[in-house]
Design a protein around this motif. Structure first.
Motif, PDB file in Angstrom:
ATOM      1  N   UNK A 199     -26.646   6.527 -13.796  1.00 55.72           N
ATOM      2  CA  UNK A 199     -27.318   5.607 -14.718  1.00 55.72           C
ATOM      3  C   UNK A 199     -28.811   5.698 -14.464  1.00 55.72           C
ATOM      4  N   UNK A 200     -29.576   5.860 -15.527  1.00 50.72           N
ATOM      5  CA  UNK A 200     -31.028   5.922 -15.428  1.00 50.72           C
ATOM      6  C   UNK A 200     -31.608   4.988 -16.486  1.00 50.72           C
ATOM      7  N   UNK A 201     -32.363   4.013 -16.036  1.00 51.02           N
ATOM      8  CA  UNK A 201     -32.976   3.022 -16.927  1.00 51.02           C
ATOM      9  C   UNK A 201     -31.944   2.385 -17.856  1.00 51.02           C
ATOM     10  N   UNK A 202     -30.773   2.080 -17.295  1.00 45.95           N
ATOM     11  CA  UNK A 202     -29.723   1.404 -18.047  1.00 45.95           C
ATOM     12  C   UNK A 202     -28.880   2.288 -18.939  1.00 45.95           C
ATOM     13  N   UNK A 203     -29.147   3.584 -18.958  1.00 46.22           N
ATOM     14  CA  UNK A 203     -28.369   4.508 -19.780  1.00 46.22           C
ATOM     15  C   UNK A 203     -27.525   5.409 -18.903  1.00 46.22           C
ATOM     16  N   UNK A 204     -26.272   5.592 -19.334  1.00 46.78           N
ATOM     17  CA  UNK A 204     -25.367   6.483 -18.607  1.00 46.78           C
ATOM     18  C   UNK A 204     -25.686   7.935 -18.935  1.00 46.78           C
ATOM     19  N   UNK A 205     -25.530   8.784 -17.927  1.00 45.82           N
ATOM     20  CA  UNK A 205     -25.661  10.229 -18.090  1.00 45.82           C
ATOM     21  C   UNK A 205     -24.450  10.851 -17.400  1.00 45.82           C
ATOM     22  N   UNK A 206     -23.631  11.572 -18.158  1.00 47.68           N
ATOM     23  CA  UNK A 206     -22.486  12.278 -17.591  1.00 47.68           C
ATOM     24  C   UNK A 206     -22.847  13.755 -17.551  1.00 47.68           C
ATOM     25  N   UNK A 207     -22.871  14.335 -16.358  1.00 54.23           N
ATOM     26  CA  UNK A 207     -23.251  15.742 -16.189  1.00 54.23           C
ATOM     27  C   UNK A 207     -22.070  16.531 -15.645  1.00 54.23           C
ATOM     28  N   UNK A 208     -21.764  17.621 -16.317  1.00 54.40           N
ATOM     29  CA  UNK A 208     -20.726  18.538 -15.847  1.00 54.40           C
ATOM     30  C   UNK A 208     -21.414  19.654 -15.090  1.00 54.40           C
ATOM     31  N   UNK A 209     -20.929  19.960 -13.892  1.00 56.19           N
ATOM     32  CA  UNK A 209     -21.606  20.968 -13.076  1.00 56.19           C
ATOM     33  C   UNK A 209     -21.515  22.371 -13.667  1.00 56.19           C
ATOM     34  N   UNK A 210     -20.799  22.542 -14.776  1.00 57.19           N
ATOM     35  CA  UNK A 210     -20.749  23.821 -15.485  1.00 57.19           C
ATOM     36  C   UNK A 210     -21.915  23.961 -16.467  1.00 57.19           C
ATOM     37  N   UNK A 211     -22.851  22.970 -16.461  1.00 50.72           N
ATOM     38  CA  UNK A 211     -24.054  23.125 -17.252  1.00 50.72           C
ATOM     39  C   UNK A 211     -24.154  22.288 -18.511  1.00 50.72           C
ATOM     40  N   UNK A 212     -23.368  21.232 -18.629  1.00 49.38           N
ATOM     41  CA  UNK A 212     -23.408  20.364 -19.809  1.00 49.38           C
ATOM     42  C   UNK A 212     -23.691  18.934 -19.409  1.00 49.38           C
ATOM     43  N   UNK A 213     -24.215  18.171 -20.362  1.00 50.16           N
ATOM     44  CA  UNK A 213     -24.416  16.740 -20.148  1.00 50.16           C
ATOM     45  C   UNK A 213     -24.065  15.985 -21.415  1.00 50.16           C
ATOM     46  N   UNK A 214     -23.650  14.749 -21.225  1.00 54.81           N
ATOM     47  CA  UNK A 214     -23.380  13.821 -22.323  1.00 54.81           C
ATOM     48  C   UNK A 214     -24.330  12.660 -22.126  1.00 54.81           C
ATOM     49  N   UNK A 215     -25.133  12.388 -23.160  1.00 55.66           N
ATOM     50  CA  UNK A 215     -26.157  11.357 -23.073  1.00 55.66           C
ATOM     51  C   UNK A 215     -26.175  10.536 -24.354  1.00 55.66           C
ATOM     52  N   UNK A 216     -26.798   9.391 -24.267  1.00 53.85           N
ATOM     53  CA  UNK A 216     -27.024   8.558 -25.444  1.00 53.85           C
ATOM     54  C   UNK A 216     -28.500   8.683 -25.823  1.00 53.85           C
TER      55      UNK A 216
END
Length: 71
Positions: free
Chosen positions: A41-58
């Motif tokens: 969580x960064x500044x109240x926003x979730x960040x999901x990071x896959x170690x294969x090189x992808x991220x899911x963000x809002x």
């Protein structure tokens, strides 16, 4: 930053993963990628990071997107 969690691809995301992120996570995993997700969580926003090189963000507009890591 708030503490996060990790889980393996193909397993059920932990309850702390926002429901709005789950379809994007499933879409990334449907590409056949494997590894581990890390939720932070960064500044109240979730960040999901896959170690294969992808991220899911809002985005600032509220959309949830999956994208390759930006360097």
């Amino acid at each position: 930053m708030q503490l996060g969690t990790r889980w393996a691809t193909g397993s059920e995301p932990p309850a702390s993963v926002p429901a709005s992120y789950r379809p994007a996570i499933a879409e990334v995993e449907s590409r056949g990628l494997s590894g581990h997700w890390t939720l932070t969580w960064l500044e109240g926003r979730a960040i999901a990071e896959l170690d294969a090189g992808w991220e899911v963000v809002q985005t600032a507009s509220g959309d949830v997107i999956a994208r390759p890591f930006e360097d």
